[in-house]
Structure formats: C-alpha cells, structure tokens
Design a protein around this motif. Structure first.
Motif, PDB file in Angstrom:
ATOM      1  N   VAL A 131       0.864  -1.184   0.000  1.00  0.00           N
ATOM      2  CA  VAL A 131       0.000   0.000   0.000  1.00  0.00           C
ATOM      3  C   VAL A 131       0.901   1.235   0.000  1.00  0.00           C
ATOM      4  N   ASP A 132       0.355   2.355  -0.477  1.00  0.00           N
ATOM      5  CA  ASP A 132       1.152   3.586  -0.556  1.00  0.00           C
ATOM      6  C   ASP A 132       1.138   4.382   0.745  1.00  0.00           C
ATOM      7  N   GLY A 133       0.169   4.108   1.591  1.00  0.00           N
ATOM      8  CA  GLY A 133       0.066   4.840   2.849  1.00  0.00           C
ATOM      9  C   GLY A 133      -0.980   4.189   3.727  1.00  0.00           C
ATOM     10  N   VAL A 134      -1.058   4.646   4.975  1.00  0.00           N
ATOM     11  CA  VAL A 134      -1.933   4.009   5.957  1.00  0.00           C
ATOM     12  C   VAL A 134      -2.737   5.044   6.722  1.00  0.00           C
ATOM     13  N   GLY A 153       9.365   4.792   6.738  1.00  0.00           N
ATOM     14  CA  GLY A 153       9.077   5.794   5.713  1.00  0.00           C
ATOM     15  C   GLY A 153       7.721   5.650   5.062  1.00  0.00           C
ATOM     16  N   VAL A 154       6.803   4.926   5.712  1.00  0.00           N
ATOM     17  CA  VAL A 154       5.463   4.744   5.148  1.00  0.00           C
ATOM     18  C   VAL A 154       4.614   5.976   5.469  1.00  0.00           C
ATOM     19  N   PRO A 155       4.027   6.642   4.484  1.00  0.00           N
ATOM     20  CA  PRO A 155       3.111   7.750   4.774  1.00  0.00           C
ATOM     21  C   PRO A 155       1.981   7.278   5.690  1.00  0.00           C
ATOM     22  N   LEU A 156       1.699   8.065   6.717  1.00  0.00           N
ATOM     23  CA  LEU A 156       0.811   7.614   7.773  1.00  0.00           C
ATOM     24  C   LEU A 156       0.015   8.788   8.328  1.00  0.00           C
ATOM     25  N   SER A 170       1.514  12.490  11.178  1.00  0.00           N
ATOM     26  CA  SER A 170       0.320  13.260  10.837  1.00  0.00           C
ATOM     27  C   SER A 170      -0.885  12.688  11.570  1.00  0.00           C
ATOM     28  N   TYR A 171      -1.793  13.571  11.971  1.00  0.00           N
ATOM     29  CA  TYR A 171      -3.016  13.082  12.597  1.00  0.00           C
ATOM     30  C   TYR A 171      -4.153  14.059  12.358  1.00  0.00           C
ATOM     31  N   GLN A 322       0.797  13.669   1.817  1.00  0.00           N
ATOM     32  CA  GLN A 322       2.051  13.093   2.307  1.00  0.00           C
ATOM     33  C   GLN A 322       2.623  12.095   1.300  1.00  0.00           C
ATOM     34  N   ILE A 323       1.747  11.293   0.682  1.00  0.00           N
ATOM     35  CA  ILE A 323       2.204  10.380  -0.365  1.00  0.00           C
ATOM     36  C   ILE A 323       2.833  11.174  -1.507  1.00  0.00           C
ATOM     37  N   GLY A 324       2.291  12.376  -1.746  1.00  0.00           N
ATOM     38  CA  GLY A 324       2.836  13.238  -2.797  1.00  0.00           C
ATOM     39  C   GLY A 324       4.096  13.986  -2.407  1.00  0.00           C
TER      40      GLY A 324
END
Length: 343
Positions: A131-134, A153-156, A170-171, A322-324
């Motif tokens: 997956v690209d992020g969570v 380094g997983v976008p989260l 991030s939240y 964040q993925i971007g």
C-alpha cells in the motif's frame, strides 16, 4: 470499447485511444493519469473527457510497475476484530474514508490487527510496499505500529493524536478536551454536582483528553474531582455497564455521568435502569461521539458530536498530500454539544 482486427472481438480501450480521442500526445495522457503535473487545464479536461467517452480504465498493475506505487491505501484498525463490528464509529469512519478515496480512484484495504501476531504480519505487509500509505485508527500508547511504519518511511495519518509521537506523525482529531468541557458545563448547568465519569482507555488520546476536560471544568466550578467518581472503560458497551455499577457502589448519591463514548453510555443506561435510577430525573447521562448508538436507546443521548465526515475527508487529504511528498501535518476539528432527552 474499441473493435480489434481479429474476428470483430472487442478489446479494452488503451492510452493510445484516449490520446487520439483527446487530440493530445500519449505522454500528456500519461501525465494526467499520474497526477496532472505540467499539464494545462484545457489539456487535462480534454483527456478526462476522452477517458469518459472511451471508457478507458487504468491498468493499475502496469502503472505500479512504472511508478513504484500500489495505488491503494490501507485502513488499519489496531483493535480486536469484535470491536470493529460492535463500535459504529469505526464503520462510519471507514465509509467516509472509502468515499473520499473513491473521488481519487484509490481503493481502500481494510486491515484488522488486534493481536501482536496480527500487527507483526500486517506491518511486514505494509512495509513491503503493498500500500502507498496508511490511515491508522485507535492507536494505544506502547503500540509499536505507528513508530515502525514511520521509521520505515510509510506515509501515515492517525485518527487522534498518537500518544508520545509529538509532531512526528500526521493526525486528524476532534477536539476531545473541549468537547468534554462542553458536556460537563452542560451537566453543571442542570444543577448536577455529583458528576461521575466513565473514561475511555487512558492509553489513548481520547481517553486522556476527555478526562482532562472533565477535571478542568469541575475545578473551574470549585468542585474537587473525587477519584471515587471516575472509572475507566474500553469504549465497549459492557465496560459502560460495569463502570456504572462501580460508580453506584462508590457514590450512591451520584446525579450525573459523563461517558466518554456513546456505546459505553448505552451500557451505563442499562446499569442505571437495573438499579432503579430514572434518566434524566435521577441521573443525567451525557455521551461522546454522536454515533448511531446515541439515538438507538431510550432516552436518546445528549452527546458530543464528532464531525466524522470531515475527520475522514481530512485524513484522506493529509495522507494523499504526504504520499505526494508533503511533510506531516496535524488537523484538530471542533466538536458540538447535541442536546437530547438523557440530560
């Protein structure tokens, strides 16, 4: 669909068909499909219109080989599986995130990890690039998942501020403390003075912040918080029932209860009914969430509204940014007191 040259059999439209229909180059179509960078608004609209006319569908496997992305996002719930089916908040949040991602043509994968073994397996799956992020939901302090994904380094993006992570993750969160303050002020305005509380888990941000808001307003009113009037729960209906029973044993003169979730408040109402206490005549009850559980009981719950639609859409927006390549971000959204029959 486009006709092939072999036996009249139809073949799926290709990126070349889209380019020809739009009157642009194949490269322009490719840039539109990969985010629209360096493409004029007119060309982007022409490509999108051509995609609609031709019925072109992106070959996600082929694109992932080029971009190194999976073009999918994980919705990770670090709670026992039965909680997912019991607590309506999780379903509301999942539906909102699914709809927000659908607008970007990104599928959402549901992942349940309520045990240590499940968390290890799913962490391995995520960090392998599937997956690209969570979108992380219900993260307890001491739960290593958020830290492991961040280090990999997983976008989260977490739902609620992860305890101990500071600005590293991030939240998106509702203003738990302010919502709790509004509820306790409301109970005080009704003339209630022996106000108990059933907290959420105190290793979660919601549990900590809602208890803090309760204590702050009592202090403002010159009422010393009585530890006998505070019991902890786990956001389940059963823990609300058990918590109310403990409160009644400790403080028979209890005249109000602030409950940190609507589902627990259902259990509190059950316990009060068994004890012969009338709601709201004898004991006022206030919940938190404004979930479907709030109106599925009699009397209907006065509660704190969490803006679930905005929470889910903001979680998706922050994650895609964040993925971007953007930095972590925090979003705190206001809550609202909803008055019903219970208080």
């Amino acid at each position: 669909m486009t006709m092939s040259n072999t036996g009249g059999r139809r073949r799926p439209p290709t990126i070349h068909d889209v380019a020809r229909e739009a009157g642009v180059s194949r490269g322009t179509v490719s840039r539109v499909l990969n985010g629209g960078h360096y493409v004029s608004p007119a060309a982007q609209e022409a490509v999108n219109a051509a995609i609609r006319r031709t019925g072109y569908v992106v070959n996600r496997h082929a694109r992932s080989l080029i971009t190194g992305r999976s073009d999918s996002v994980g919705f990770l719930l670090t709670e026992p599986q039965e909680r997912f089916f019991e607590d309506p908040n999780f379903n509301v949040l999942l539906r909102g995130c699914t709809q927000a991602l659908a607008a970007h043509d990104v599928p959402l994968l549901l992942m349940l990890a309520g045990t240590e073994d499940e968390r290890r397996r799913i962490t391995r799956y995520i960090t392998a690039g599937h997956v690209d992020g969570v979108l992380l939901v219900s993260s307890h302090s001491g739960d290593p998942v958020a830290e492991e994904l961040r280090e990999a380094g997983v976008p989260l993006v977490a739902c609620g501020k992860p305890i101990g992570m500071g600005s590293k993750v991030s939240y998106v969160a509702a203003d738990d403390r302010d919502g709790a303050r509004d509820m306790v002020r409301h109970l005080l305005s009704l003339g209630r003075r022996r106000i108990g509380m059933v907290t959420g888990p105190l290793d979660t941000p919601g549990g900590v912040e809602r208890l803090a808001g309760y204590r702050e307003v009592l202090a403002e009113a010159g009422i010393e918080a009585d530890d006998r009037l505070i019991v902890s729960g786990d956001y389940s209906r059963a823990s609300g029932d058990a918590g109310a029973g403990r409160l009644l044993d400790r403080a028979p003169d209890l005249d109000a209860v602030f409950v940190a979730s609507d589902l627990m408040a259902q259990g509190v109402l059950t316990a009060l009914h068994k004890a012969g206490r009338r709601v709201p005549e004898d004991v006022s009850v206030g919940g938190f969430d404004d979930s479907p559980a709030a109106t599925a009981v009699t009397p209907a719950l006065t509660t704190i509204h969490q803006p679930w639609d905005r929470i889910s859409s903001e979680m998706v927006r922050v994650l895609l940014a964040q993925i971007g390549g953007e930095s972590p971000a925090a979003v705190i959204l206001p809550t609202e007191l909803i008055r019903r029959e219970s208080a």
